[in-house]
Design a protein around this motif. Structure first.
Motif, PDB file in Angstrom:
ATOM      1  N   SER A  58       5.656 -10.880  19.740  1.00  0.00           N
ATOM      2  CA  SER A  58       6.489 -10.132  18.784  1.00  0.00           C
ATOM      3  C   SER A  58       5.684  -9.807  17.534  1.00  0.00           C
ATOM      4  O   SER A  58       4.580 -10.342  17.332  1.00  0.00           O
ATOM      5  N   GLY A  59       6.245  -8.956  16.700  1.00  0.00           N
ATOM      6  CA  GLY A  59       5.623  -8.666  15.410  1.00  0.00           C
ATOM      7  C   GLY A  59       5.653  -9.883  14.507  1.00  0.00           C
ATOM      8  O   GLY A  59       4.716 -10.134  13.732  1.00  0.00           O
ATOM      9  N   THR A  60       6.726 -10.652  14.604  1.00  0.00           N
ATOM     10  CA  THR A  60       6.861 -11.857  13.795  1.00  0.00           C
ATOM     11  C   THR A  60       5.765 -12.870  14.132  1.00  0.00           C
ATOM     12  O   THR A  60       5.128 -13.435  13.229  1.00  0.00           O
ATOM     13  N   ASP A 156       1.423  -5.792   6.940  1.00  0.00           N
ATOM     14  CA  ASP A 156       2.560  -5.814   7.858  1.00  0.00           C
ATOM     15  C   ASP A 156       2.870  -4.349   8.151  1.00  0.00           C
ATOM     16  O   ASP A 156       3.580  -3.682   7.397  1.00  0.00           O
ATOM     17  N   ALA A 158       4.341  -3.154  10.811  1.00  0.00           N
ATOM     18  CA  ALA A 158       5.320  -3.110  11.905  1.00  0.00           C
ATOM     19  C   ALA A 158       6.071  -1.784  11.970  1.00  0.00           C
ATOM     20  O   ALA A 158       6.614  -1.426  13.014  1.00  0.00           O
ATOM     21  N   GLU A 159       6.093  -1.062  10.832  1.00  0.00           N
ATOM     22  CA  GLU A 159       6.875   0.180  10.774  1.00  0.00           C
ATOM     23  C   GLU A 159       5.982   1.405  10.614  1.00  0.00           C
ATOM     24  O   GLU A 159       6.475   2.480  10.262  1.00  0.00           O
ATOM     25  N   SER A 180       4.473  -4.394  15.238  1.00  0.00           N
ATOM     26  CA  SER A 180       5.527  -4.803  16.162  1.00  0.00           C
ATOM     27  C   SER A 180       5.700  -3.729  17.229  1.00  0.00           C
ATOM     28  O   SER A 180       5.550  -2.538  16.946  1.00  0.00           O
ATOM     29  N   LYS A 185      10.615   0.427  17.411  1.00  0.00           N
ATOM     30  CA  LYS A 185       9.408   0.755  16.625  1.00  0.00           C
ATOM     31  C   LYS A 185       8.733   2.021  17.188  1.00  0.00           C
ATOM     32  O   LYS A 185       9.198   2.602  18.147  1.00  0.00           O
TER      33      LYS A 185
HETATM   34  C1  LIG Z   1      10.232  -5.130  12.878  1.00  0.00           C
HETATM   35  C2  LIG Z   1       9.513  -5.763  11.765  1.00  0.00           C
HETATM   36  C3  LIG Z   1       8.886  -7.019  11.901  1.00  0.00           C
HETATM   37  C4  LIG Z   1       9.103  -7.929  13.064  1.00  0.00           C
HETATM   38  O1  LIG Z   1       8.814  -7.473  14.308  1.00  0.00           O
HETATM   39  P1  LIG Z   1       9.488  -8.174  15.608  1.00  0.00           P
HETATM   40  O2  LIG Z   1       8.687  -7.566  16.712  1.00  0.00           O
HETATM   41  O3  LIG Z   1      10.929  -7.802  15.602  1.00  0.00           O
HETATM   42  O4  LIG Z   1       9.272  -9.637  15.492  1.00  0.00           O
HETATM   43  C5  LIG Z   1       8.139  -7.498  10.840  1.00  0.00           C
HETATM   44  N1  LIG Z   1       8.013  -6.816   9.693  1.00  0.00           N
HETATM   45  C6  LIG Z   1       8.620  -5.629   9.508  1.00  0.00           C
HETATM   46  C7  LIG Z   1       8.441  -4.925   8.200  1.00  0.00           C
HETATM   47  C8  LIG Z   1       9.403  -5.075  10.520  1.00  0.00           C
HETATM   48  O5  LIG Z   1      10.036  -3.908  10.318  1.00  0.00           O
END
Ligand SMILES: *Cc1c(COP(=O)(O)O)cnc(C)c1O
Length: 374
Positions: A58-60, A156, A158-159, A180, A185
């Motif tokens: 996961s992204g987390t 980060d 992820a977005e 992520s 995403k």
């Molecule tokens: C979606 C997101 C994450 C987490 O990603 P997961 O794959 O859901 O664990 C972390 N940081 C930001 C800013 C996100 O939008």
């Protein structure tokens, strides 16, 4: 007339995902010990102008793994924006370190560079930048600060897959950067994530920690550090390779969709009834979630606008609740004010932005918004 239902974000799975997953199954190698994983890692890293990629589940977990790879832990502090998704501070908490919150700037909704230095202490080890809703952070001043104070920078992202800062890909600036691949995403593997880096040693350490930190020199089940079970499966990587074929198209279509939204909502923006998501001259925004802010001149409340949209079959989201307002973080930074983050949180709406969104959808949505706010 039947109600249309337009989701706020849904994936588009029309490439070779199924073909690659079938090939993967036929190969018999479906764990992380597979070339599909290696290929996905190197292709995505390459896309981010980085040498190394380390996939995760996961992204987390990519964020947690990044922090652990940099040896961040108890008694350390990590600076993050308060206006972010909960995974950012949570990943810091998992290491035992303390997240230190900073307010956002009002133009691009990212961490306010001018408010970071005041929060740096002897315990500060890293800054996590969040490229909110696909708009890059103004990175250069932060890299300078990080250099002055000897801090790690973690993106980060992820977005923000495919976003650019001064012509270079997001993800190529931090010591480590995290993405992520959750289903909403910019590309997805269902669940999943990756960290990318230009540093070979960091990549190797991350790979080692990702899979239980197995012993070296023949002592496989001998563990000298706390590792994790954060691997991505080959099935996900195969699927991800299918998505990766389309990543440029997804980014282009998000940018085209944003342009159409902006054109069709321009009148409301001129009369200050709403504020549109922006793009700095130095930025390539990938508009992960096309978003607007309501203002004092908006004829109806933010929540009323969302309710109206919902009754017309249009799903929307509120912005993040800032971390300092979250029950789980009620002990942090009580003495500080975060007026911009609170303003954004109260005013913002994410409009439908999925990869499957059509021109017709956007015309319909803007037509409705123009009507409500006449
Ligand atoms: C979606 C997101 C994450 C987490 O990603 P997961 O794959 O859901 O664990 C972390 N940081 C930001 C800013 C996100 O939008």
């Amino acid at each position: 007339m039947s109600k249309v239902k337009i989701p706020v974000a849904a994936p588009l799975i029309t490439g070779k995902e199924l073909e690659y997953v079938k090939e993967c199954i036929n190969s018999g190698w479906i764990s992380s010990q597979s070339n599909y994983v290696n290929e996905f890692e190197s292709r995505f890293a390459n896309f981010c102008q980085c040498e190394y990629g380390v996939t995760t589940n996961s992204g987390t977990t990519a964020l947690h793994l990044a922090l652990s790879t940099l040896n961040i832990g108890s008694y350390d502090e990590v600076i993050i924006p308060t206006f972010t998704m909960i995974a950012t501070p949570n990943s810091v908490m998992y290491t035992g370190a303390k997240p230190v919150l900073v307010d956002s700037e009002v133009n691009h909704w990212n961490i306010d560079v001018n408010k970071i230095e005041k929060q740096i202490t002897k315990k500060t080890k890293a800054i996590i930048l969040v490229h909110t809703y696909g708009h890059p952070v103004d990175i250069d001043p932060i890299l300078e600060l990080a250099k002055d104070y000897n801090l790690y920078v973690i993106e980060d992202a992820a977005e923000a897959h495919g976003a650019e800062y001064k012509g270079k890909k997001i993800g190529s600036f931090g010591h480590i950067s995290c993405f992520s691949f959750y289903a909403n995403k910019i590309i997805t593997t269902g669940e999943g994530g990756i960290l990318v880096t230009k540093d070979k040693e960091l990549a190797e350490r991350a790979k080692w920690l990702r899979a239980h930190a197995f012993g070296k020199d023949g002592k496989h089940f001998h563990h000298e550090e706390l590792g994790f079970g954060y691997r991505m499966s080959a099935l996900q990587a195969a699927f991800g390779l299918g998505q990766l074929d389309s990543i440029e198209n997804f980014v282009d279509s998000k940018r085209n969709n944003a342009k159409l939204y902006k054109d069709l909502l321009n009148n409301l923006s001129i009369s200050n009834k709403i504020i549109l998501q922006s793009e700095a001259s130095w930025a390539k925004n990938v508009y992960w979630m096309f978003s607007i802010l309501t203002t004092d001149s908006t004829p109806i409340s933010r929540n009323q606008l969302m309710d109206n949209l919902a009754s017309d079959g249009i799903e929307t989201r509120t912005f993040f609740y800032p971390i300092h307002t979250q029950p789980t973080y009620s002990n942090l930074n009580k003495t500080h004010n975060f007026p911009i983050s609170e303003y954004l949180s109260k005013s913002g709406i994410n409009l439908p932005s999925g990869n499957n969104l059509t021109v017709k959808n956007i015309e319909y949505i803007c037509d409705k918004i123009n009507n409500y706010l006449k």
